[in-house]
Design an enzyme around this catalytic site. Sequence first.
Site, PDB file in Angstrom:
ATOM      1  N   ARG A 126      -6.873  -6.012   4.337  1.00 27.36           N
ATOM      2  CA  ARG A 126      -5.456  -6.301   4.066  1.00 27.36           C
ATOM      3  C   ARG A 126      -4.938  -7.128   5.227  1.00 27.36           C
ATOM      4  NH1 ARG A 126      -0.630  -2.594   2.020  1.00 27.36           N
ATOM      5  NH2 ARG A 126      -1.888  -2.858   0.155  1.00 27.36           N
ATOM      6  N   LYS A 165      -6.800  -8.159  22.212  1.00 27.67           N
ATOM      7  CA  LYS A 165      -7.243  -8.964  23.379  1.00 27.67           C
ATOM      8  C   LYS A 165      -7.483 -10.411  22.982  1.00 27.67           C
ATOM      9  CE  LYS A 165      -9.920  -5.002  24.977  1.00 27.67           C
ATOM     10  NZ  LYS A 165     -11.322  -4.562  24.990  1.00 27.67           N
ATOM     11  N   ARG A 208      -1.153   3.920   0.473  1.00 29.12           N
ATOM     12  CA  ARG A 208      -1.942   4.175  -0.733  1.00 29.12           C
ATOM     13  C   ARG A 208      -3.309   3.500  -0.707  1.00 29.12           C
ATOM     14  NH1 ARG A 208       2.644   3.264  -0.617  1.00 29.12           N
ATOM     15  NH2 ARG A 208       4.291   4.491  -1.554  1.00 29.12           N
ATOM     16  N   THR A 209      -3.296   2.199  -0.432  1.00 24.03           N
ATOM     17  CA  THR A 209      -4.539   1.432  -0.557  1.00 24.03           C
ATOM     18  C   THR A 209      -5.558   1.883   0.492  1.00 24.03           C
ATOM     19  OG1 THR A 209      -3.099  -0.380  -1.232  1.00 24.03           O
ATOM     20  CG2 THR A 209      -5.398  -0.925  -0.822  1.00 24.03           C
ATOM     21  N   HIS A 221      -3.414  -8.938  -4.945  1.00 29.18           N
ATOM     22  CA  HIS A 221      -3.688  -7.518  -4.690  1.00 29.18           C
ATOM     23  C   HIS A 221      -4.478  -7.010  -5.909  1.00 29.18           C
ATOM     24  CE1 HIS A 221      -3.491  -3.583  -3.142  1.00 29.18           C
ATOM     25  NE2 HIS A 221      -2.197  -3.414  -2.988  1.00 29.18           N
TER      26      HIS A 221
HETATM   27  N1   CP Z   1       0.793  -0.455  -3.532  1.00 29.96           N
HETATM   28  C1   CP Z   1       0.353  -0.588  -2.270  1.00 29.96           C
HETATM   29  O1   CP Z   1      -0.385  -1.527  -1.948  1.00 29.96           O
HETATM   30  O2   CP Z   1       0.781   0.376  -1.394  1.00 29.96           O
HETATM   31  P1   CP Z   1       0.395   0.464   0.140  1.00 29.96           P
HETATM   32  O3   CP Z   1       1.058  -0.676   0.846  1.00 29.96           O
HETATM   33  O4   CP Z   1       0.902   1.800   0.589  1.00 29.96           O
HETATM   34  O5   CP Z   1      -1.104   0.355   0.256  1.00 29.96           O
END
Ligand code: CP
Length: 327
Positions: free
Chosen positions: A121, A99, A71-72, A149
């Site tokens: 992320r 590497k 999603r993100t 998040h």
């Molecule tokens: N909610 C969320 O962060 O989903 P993803 O891990 O798919 O990005």
Amino acid sequence: MQPQPSVVASVMPEGERRRHLLDLDDVSRAEIDAVLETAESMKEVLSREIKQVPALRGKTVVNMFYEESTRTRISFELAARSLSANIINFAARSSSVEKGESLIDTVRTLQALGADILVIRHAQAGAAHLVARHFHGSVINAGDGRHAHPTQALLDLFTIREKLGYLDNLKVAIIGDILHSRVARSNLWGFTKMDAQVTLCAPPTLLGPARFWQATWPRVRITYSLEEALDGADVVMALRLQQERQQAGLLPSLREYSRFFALTEERLAQLADNVLIMHPGPINEGIEIAPEVVTSSRAVIGEQVTNGVAVRMALLYQLASQVTHEE
Ligand code: CP
């Protein structure tokens, strides 16, 4: 056809224009409102036949994903494209990280290549803060370990406001693997800034001591009873049970967990018709939430995903106006 306007962005309050979004702890209510209002304008853009405006033409956004995401990552990509930015998807597994290149060296490399905004992320809490210290543009935290998040919390607030029409004084129940959840932590910041009454509900092993939460969010309520958590709630948010924790001996069994904490139709029968059922995804259907609940009229899980694009467009737009590449 009439030419379509570009976007109408809500102006950030003076003195609150930020370069990075690392969590919601230092973000004011006024800033959150400005992002949500700008996201409404972005949602209008996304409803057009041509879902694109030139707002970020010439800017380069890099999606740095060191951990899995559907999603993100995709919504940041769609958001950047809809604003006409260049978008580069950086996957650690196919990069020089393999590497031995460090995170900081990777950031310096992306800076040398002309990146304006980094979306990161990472499995390690604090990774986004580290990147922000070494990058001259803007950094958005797309999830770091169990820490934060913030874009998930913003899209959750946007979805609630869109559905209920208000955000103040909500009663919110967050159910599930709270101890390991960055979504719960960022949402606690977001909800408490809206004066919500938040109840956390989980087995003790997935929650930790009440004083741990109440030291940071003094008004938060803790319960181990799902019935108590659901009582009077306006919003019920289920969290993914991070099944890897089961191996760590934190749960006797998945069946035991579901028996006491899964959102099922029978359990939700006591709630008012307009209660929102949310889940950030990915979902373990049948474990923390029943399939019939996922597809029920009260669930807004699909809307959360959809709204992620508009909210991330708003953020990219707001932050891009701050990028000067000065140290
Ligand atoms: N909610 C969320 O962060 O989903 P993803 O891990 O798919 O990005």
